[in-house]
Structure formats: C-alpha cells, structure tokens
Design a protein around this motif. Structure first.
Motif, PDB file in Angstrom:
ATOM      1  N   GLN A   1       0.827  -1.202   0.000  1.00  0.00           N
ATOM      2  CA  GLN A   1       0.000   0.000   0.000  1.00  0.00           C
ATOM      3  C   GLN A   1       0.863   1.255   0.000  1.00  0.00           C
ATOM      4  N   ARG A   2       1.876   1.279   0.848  1.00  0.00           N
ATOM      5  CA  ARG A   2       2.749   2.464   0.911  1.00  0.00           C
ATOM      6  C   ARG A   2       3.503   2.684  -0.393  1.00  0.00           C
ATOM      7  N   ALA A   3       3.878   1.603  -1.053  1.00  0.00           N
ATOM      8  CA  ALA A   3       4.599   1.704  -2.321  1.00  0.00           C
ATOM      9  C   ALA A   3       3.651   1.876  -3.511  1.00  0.00           C
ATOM     10  N   GLU A   4       2.360   1.817  -3.252  1.00  0.00           N
ATOM     11  CA  GLU A   4       1.343   1.867  -4.311  1.00  0.00           C
ATOM     12  C   GLU A   4       1.616   0.787  -5.353  1.00  0.00           C
ATOM     13  N   ASP A   5       2.002  -0.387  -4.874  1.00  0.00           N
ATOM     14  CA  ASP A   5       2.382  -1.505  -5.733  1.00  0.00           C
ATOM     15  C   ASP A   5       1.199  -2.469  -5.851  1.00  0.00           C
ATOM     16  N   ALA A   6       0.394  -2.249  -6.879  1.00  0.00           N
ATOM     17  CA  ALA A   6      -0.809  -3.060  -7.062  1.00  0.00           C
ATOM     18  C   ALA A   6      -0.468  -4.539  -7.237  1.00  0.00           C
ATOM     19  N   ASP A   7       0.581  -4.844  -7.996  1.00  0.00           N
ATOM     20  CA  ASP A   7       0.933  -6.250  -8.235  1.00  0.00           C
ATOM     21  C   ASP A   7       1.289  -6.963  -6.932  1.00  0.00           C
ATOM     22  N   ALA A   8       2.083  -6.308  -6.082  1.00  0.00           N
ATOM     23  CA  ALA A   8       2.455  -6.916  -4.798  1.00  0.00           C
ATOM     24  C   ALA A   8       1.231  -7.105  -3.916  1.00  0.00           C
ATOM     25  N   PHE A   9       0.330  -6.130  -3.914  1.00  0.00           N
ATOM     26  CA  PHE A   9      -0.896  -6.229  -3.119  1.00  0.00           C
ATOM     27  C   PHE A   9      -1.767  -7.378  -3.619  1.00  0.00           C
ATOM     28  N   LEU A  10      -1.983  -7.440  -4.922  1.00  0.00           N
ATOM     29  CA  LEU A  10      -2.868  -8.459  -5.491  1.00  0.00           C
ATOM     30  C   LEU A  10      -2.309  -9.869  -5.341  1.00  0.00           C
ATOM     31  N   ALA A  11      -0.988 -10.002  -5.241  1.00  0.00           N
ATOM     32  CA  ALA A  11      -0.358 -11.311  -5.053  1.00  0.00           C
ATOM     33  C   ALA A  11      -0.702 -11.927  -3.705  1.00  0.00           C
ATOM     34  N   LEU A  12      -1.283 -11.138  -2.807  1.00  0.00           N
ATOM     35  CA  LEU A  12      -1.612 -11.622  -1.457  1.00  0.00           C
ATOM     36  C   LEU A  12      -2.984 -12.273  -1.384  1.00  0.00           C
ATOM     37  N   PHE A  13      -3.731 -12.281  -2.496  1.00  0.00           N
ATOM     38  CA  PHE A  13      -5.114 -12.749  -2.506  1.00  0.00           C
ATOM     39  C   PHE A  13      -5.277 -14.128  -3.127  1.00  0.00           C
ATOM     40  N   HIS A  14      -6.265 -14.830  -2.634  1.00  0.00           N
ATOM     41  CA  HIS A  14      -6.735 -16.066  -3.253  1.00  0.00           C
ATOM     42  C   HIS A  14      -7.430 -15.674  -4.559  1.00  0.00           C
ATOM     43  N   PRO A  15      -7.338 -16.473  -5.614  1.00  0.00           N
ATOM     44  CA  PRO A  15      -7.985 -16.120  -6.886  1.00  0.00           C
ATOM     45  C   PRO A  15      -9.501 -15.904  -6.767  1.00  0.00           C
ATOM     46  N   ASP A  16     -10.147 -16.602  -5.842  1.00  0.00           N
ATOM     47  CA  ASP A  16     -11.590 -16.480  -5.665  1.00  0.00           C
ATOM     48  C   ASP A  16     -11.958 -15.590  -4.477  1.00  0.00           C
ATOM     49  N   ALA A  17     -11.045 -14.720  -4.088  1.00  0.00           N
ATOM     50  CA  ALA A  17     -11.274 -13.870  -2.915  1.00  0.00           C
ATOM     51  C   ALA A  17     -12.482 -12.957  -3.113  1.00  0.00           C
ATOM     52  N   ILE A  18     -13.076 -12.571  -1.980  1.00  0.00           N
ATOM     53  CA  ILE A  18     -14.095 -11.529  -1.985  1.00  0.00           C
ATOM     54  C   ILE A  18     -13.624 -10.430  -1.045  1.00  0.00           C
ATOM     55  N   TRP A  19     -13.982  -9.203  -1.369  1.00  0.00           N
ATOM     56  CA  TRP A  19     -13.502  -8.045  -0.621  1.00  0.00           C
ATOM     57  C   TRP A  19     -14.640  -7.040  -0.545  1.00  0.00           C
ATOM     58  N   THR A  20     -14.855  -6.476   0.622  1.00  0.00           N
ATOM     59  CA  THR A  20     -15.748  -5.339   0.762  1.00  0.00           C
ATOM     60  C   THR A  20     -14.883  -4.158   1.176  1.00  0.00           C
ATOM     61  N   THR A  21     -14.908  -3.108   0.366  1.00  0.00           N
ATOM     62  CA  THR A  21     -14.070  -1.942   0.608  1.00  0.00           C
ATOM     63  C   THR A  21     -14.577  -1.141   1.803  1.00  0.00           C
ATOM     64  N   GLY A  22     -13.763  -0.196   2.264  1.00  0.00           N
ATOM     65  CA  GLY A  22     -14.165   0.685   3.356  1.00  0.00           C
ATOM     66  C   GLY A  22     -15.397   1.504   3.019  1.00  0.00           C
ATOM     67  N   GLY A  23     -15.649   1.698   1.730  1.00  0.00           N
ATOM     68  CA  GLY A  23     -16.844   2.417   1.286  1.00  0.00           C
ATOM     69  C   GLY A  23     -18.042   1.507   1.060  1.00  0.00           C
ATOM     70  N   GLY A  24     -17.866   0.202   1.318  1.00  0.00           N
ATOM     71  CA  GLY A  24     -18.982  -0.733   1.200  1.00  0.00           C
ATOM     72  C   GLY A  24     -19.129  -1.394  -0.156  1.00  0.00           C
TER      73      GLY A  24
ATOM     74  N   ILE B   1      -5.146 -13.952   1.506  1.00  0.00           N
ATOM     75  CA  ILE B   1      -6.412 -13.314   1.890  1.00  0.00           C
ATOM     76  C   ILE B   1      -7.501 -13.895   1.000  1.00  0.00           C
ATOM     77  N   THR B   2      -8.502 -14.492   1.629  1.00  0.00           N
ATOM     78  CA  THR B   2      -9.580 -15.138   0.897  1.00  0.00           C
ATOM     79  C   THR B   2     -10.870 -14.330   0.986  1.00  0.00           C
ATOM     80  N   PHE B   3     -11.063 -13.646   2.095  1.00  0.00           N
ATOM     81  CA  PHE B   3     -12.173 -12.695   2.183  1.00  0.00           C
ATOM     82  C   PHE B   3     -11.767 -11.588   3.128  1.00  0.00           C
ATOM     83  N   ALA B   4     -12.316 -10.411   2.895  1.00  0.00           N
ATOM     84  CA  ALA B   4     -11.950  -9.275   3.730  1.00  0.00           C
ATOM     85  C   ALA B   4     -13.076  -8.253   3.762  1.00  0.00           C
TER      86      ALA B   4
END
Length: 135
Positions: free
Chosen positions: A26-49, A124-127
């Motif tokens: 997040q600090r590096a704004e590195d989308a690839d590194a962030f996305l590598a932390l997720f399960h392919p079938d992950a679900i995510w609810t953002t802070g904005g819902g 991360i599989t769900f968040a």
C-alpha cells in the motif's frame, strides 16, 4: 483436538507477514504486490462498502485507486488479533491507521481478513475493510 492444541507459532508469524506485506504494498502503491496476497476467488468489501467478487474485480478496483493513494498521507497496517477457525483458516483483525505526511493521525480502519492456507502459503480469501467512526 481444538485449534488451541496445535502449535501455531509459525502460522502466526506468517499471518503477520501477510499483513506487513499489505502495509508495504500500500505504501509503495504496488498493485501487483498487493494483489499477489489474494486467493484467486477472494471476496472483498471496501471501506466504502463496495463488494468485489474475485481477483479480477479486486484487481480492477485496486489498479484504479491505489496509484496516487499516498498523495495526502499513508496508512499503516498491523495484525493485532488472530483466531484460528481451523488449522488452515484464520480470522485476522487489522489495525489500520491513516497518517498525514506530517505524521498526524487522520483516520482509522478496522479490517477483518479471512485468510486460508493454500499449498503452505497464507492468502487473503475474504476481507471486510471497515472505517472506525468516532461517535
């Protein structure tokens, strides 16, 4: 046997490392590194819902919002509570703090990450990313 009967020391360290990797990406704004932390079938609810279903939706959202996300400040992420549901499933509460570039705390979040151990690696599989509202 319950999850409390199992030595989880290495797994706890690995879960902390995933959250530390979120912080770094997040600090590096590195989308690839962030996305590598997720399960392919992950679900995510953002802070904005906003509900994101699967890595493709999480990726599209991340690639749209992460670049430039640190222009006004930065966030820190720290795992502070871990509960093993099963030896390969953990609920991880995260302390998320937003700071200005001057180091002043400006907001807080309280994400919950559901992590699963896949082929020996925690992902991360769900968040649910929840802002902390001061009442």
């Amino acid at each position: 046997m319950t999850t409390s009967d199992i030595d989880t020391t290495a797994d706890i360290e690995a879960l902390h490392a995933v959250v530390a990797a979120v912080d770094k990406a997040q600090r590096a704004e590195d989308a690839d590194a962030f996305l590598a932390l997720f399960h392919p079938d992950a679900i995510w609810t953002t802070g904005g819902g906003k509900f994101l279903n699967g890595l493709d939706e999480i990726s599209a959202f991340t690639r749209a919002v992460l670049p430039g996300a640190t222009k006004d400040g930065y966030a820190t992420y720290e795992a502070f509570f871990i509960r093993f549901i099963r030896p390969d499933v953990a609920a991880v509460k995260v302390r998320q703090q937003y700071f200005t570039h001057d180091g002043e705390l400006s907001a807080e979040g309280s994400p919950l990450y559901g992590m699963t151990k896949e082929d020996g690696r925690w992902v991360i599989t769900f968040a649910q990313n929840t802002p902390v509202v001061d009442h």
